[in-house]
Structure formats: C-alpha cells, structure tokens
Design a protein around this motif. Structure first.
Motif, PDB file in Angstrom:
ATOM      1  N   VAL A   1      15.026   2.007  53.417  1.00 43.85           N
ATOM      2  CA  VAL A   1      14.064   1.426  52.473  1.00 43.85           C
ATOM      3  C   VAL A   1      12.783   1.002  53.200  1.00 43.85           C
ATOM      4  O   VAL A   1      11.670   1.327  52.765  1.00 43.85           O
ATOM      5  CB  VAL A   1      14.689   0.234  51.711  1.00 43.85           C
ATOM      6  N   ALA A   2      12.930   0.299  54.320  1.00 44.53           N
ATOM      7  CA  ALA A   2      11.751  -0.173  55.058  1.00 44.53           C
ATOM      8  C   ALA A   2      10.962   0.997  55.636  1.00 44.53           C
ATOM      9  O   ALA A   2       9.712   0.992  55.591  1.00 44.53           O
ATOM     10  CB  ALA A   2      12.180  -1.127  56.177  1.00 44.53           C
TER      11      ALA A   2
ATOM     12  N   ALA B   1      17.237   6.213  48.561  1.00 42.60           N
ATOM     13  CA  ALA B   1      17.818   4.872  48.627  1.00 42.60           C
ATOM     14  C   ALA B   1      18.269   4.406  47.246  1.00 42.60           C
ATOM     15  O   ALA B   1      19.355   3.826  47.096  1.00 42.60           O
ATOM     16  CB  ALA B   1      16.807   3.886  49.210  1.00 42.60           C
TER      17      ALA B   1
ATOM     18  N   PHE C   1      20.883   1.252  55.271  1.00 41.87           N
ATOM     19  CA  PHE C   1      20.246   1.291  53.954  1.00 41.87           C
ATOM     20  C   PHE C   1      18.887   0.604  54.005  1.00 41.87           C
ATOM     21  O   PHE C   1      17.889   1.132  53.504  1.00 41.87           O
ATOM     22  CB  PHE C   1      21.146   0.620  52.915  1.00 41.87           C
ATOM     23  N   TRP C   2      18.834  -0.576  54.607  1.00 42.18           N
ATOM     24  CA  TRP C   2      17.568  -1.308  54.668  1.00 42.18           C
ATOM     25  C   TRP C   2      16.575  -0.643  55.613  1.00 42.18           C
ATOM     26  O   TRP C   2      15.357  -0.745  55.415  1.00 42.18           O
ATOM     27  CB  TRP C   2      17.802  -2.768  55.024  1.00 42.18           C
TER      28      TRP C   2
ATOM     29  N   THR D   1      24.063  -4.040  50.108  1.00 43.67           N
ATOM     30  CA  THR D   1      22.983  -4.984  50.405  1.00 43.67           C
ATOM     31  C   THR D   1      23.093  -5.547  51.816  1.00 43.67           C
ATOM     32  O   THR D   1      22.135  -6.092  52.324  1.00 43.67           O
ATOM     33  CB  THR D   1      22.995  -6.150  49.403  1.00 43.67           C
ATOM     34  N   ARG D   2      24.251  -5.387  52.449  1.00 43.09           N
ATOM     35  CA  ARG D   2      24.425  -5.860  53.827  1.00 43.09           C
ATOM     36  C   ARG D   2      24.427  -4.711  54.821  1.00 43.09           C
ATOM     37  O   ARG D   2      24.720  -4.905  55.993  1.00 43.09           O
ATOM     38  CB  ARG D   2      25.734  -6.627  53.934  1.00 43.09           C
ATOM     39  N   SER D   3      24.110  -3.508  54.359  1.00 44.17           N
ATOM     40  CA  SER D   3      24.122  -2.317  55.205  1.00 44.17           C
ATOM     41  C   SER D   3      22.775  -2.157  55.909  1.00 44.17           C
ATOM     42  O   SER D   3      21.733  -2.008  55.260  1.00 44.17           O
ATOM     43  CB  SER D   3      24.419  -1.082  54.350  1.00 44.17           C
ATOM     44  N   ILE D   4      22.797  -2.179  57.215  1.00 42.77           N
ATOM     45  CA  ILE D   4      21.561  -2.062  58.000  1.00 42.77           C
ATOM     46  C   ILE D   4      20.914  -0.681  57.825  1.00 42.77           C
ATOM     47  O   ILE D   4      19.697  -0.600  57.643  1.00 42.77           O
ATOM     48  CB  ILE D   4      21.831  -2.394  59.485  1.00 42.77           C
TER      49      ILE D   4
END
Length: 122
Positions: free
Chosen positions: A17-18, A76, A13-14, A8-11
């Motif tokens: 998703v984005a 993801a 990963f986000w 959840t703190r992995s850039i």
C-alpha cells in the motif's frame, strides 16, 4: 486457531500500500512538473528540443509510475477483499477415552535401552 496474521497486521500488505501510494505520488509530481515546464516553454515560444522531446519522455515515465501505483493499490484492495472471504480453519475436536491414555505403571512406556541422565549427575 488461525496461524496467519490478520491482514491489517501484515507488513508486506502495508509495504504494498505504501509503495503504491509513493509510486503514484512520485509519478504525479514528475508528470505535472514536466508538463508544466513544456507548456510554459511552448507558450512563451522559447522551447528547446530538450524541453520538448526529453520532457515528453519524463512525462511518460511519470504516467507509468502513476499506473504502477494504481495497479498496486488495486491489488491491495483485491487482496483485502479476498482475505475477507477466507474461512479460518476450524479446530478438530479430539475424543480421548480413558482406555487410550497410558498409565504410569504401563511397561510399554519403558522402551529406552540407554540410561536416562538427570540434571543432578552432570
């Protein structure tokens, strides 16, 4: 101690998703716009070749963008599921006895052949 950050703190990963959500949204906008334009022109009887044939290519591009976005979201979610099953490495317990710890009087610690300079002589 686990040196890897939480998912959840992995850039990256986000970003995945984005980017997947943005790709799906952009594809949906292109697909709905071009199909709507084609339907309106065909029903009115005023359709030109550009609206019909080029509109089909744009609609296919929109569908591809939706597919890429869905694939990214599935990746993801798979990554999140696999990360939940990953076991953090356990710290090894080290047993140090007093015989293994060198004392300050031990001559084997003085192995330097060069003089040691402290901060006062600079």
């Amino acid at each position: 101690m686990n040196t890897r950050p939480r998912l959840t703190r992995s850039i990256p990963f986000w970003v995945l998703v984005a980017g997947s959500l943005a790709s799906s949204a952009a594809g949906a906008v292109v697909l709905i716009d071009k199909l709507g334009t084609m339907e309106t022109a065909l029903n009115a009887g005023t359709a030109t070749g550009v609206e019909v044939y080029v509109g089909q290519v744009w609609a296919i591009l929109g569908a591809i963008l939706i597919g890429v976005g869905v694939t990214g979201l599935l990746l993801a979610f798979s990554l999140g599921a696999l990360r939940a099953f990953a076991v953090a490495p356990r710290a090894q317990a080290v047993d140090v006895t007093a015989a293994e710890i060198p004392s300050a009087d031990d001559e084997s610690l003085d192995t330097t052949d060069q003089p040691v300079l402290d901060g006062a002589t600079r």
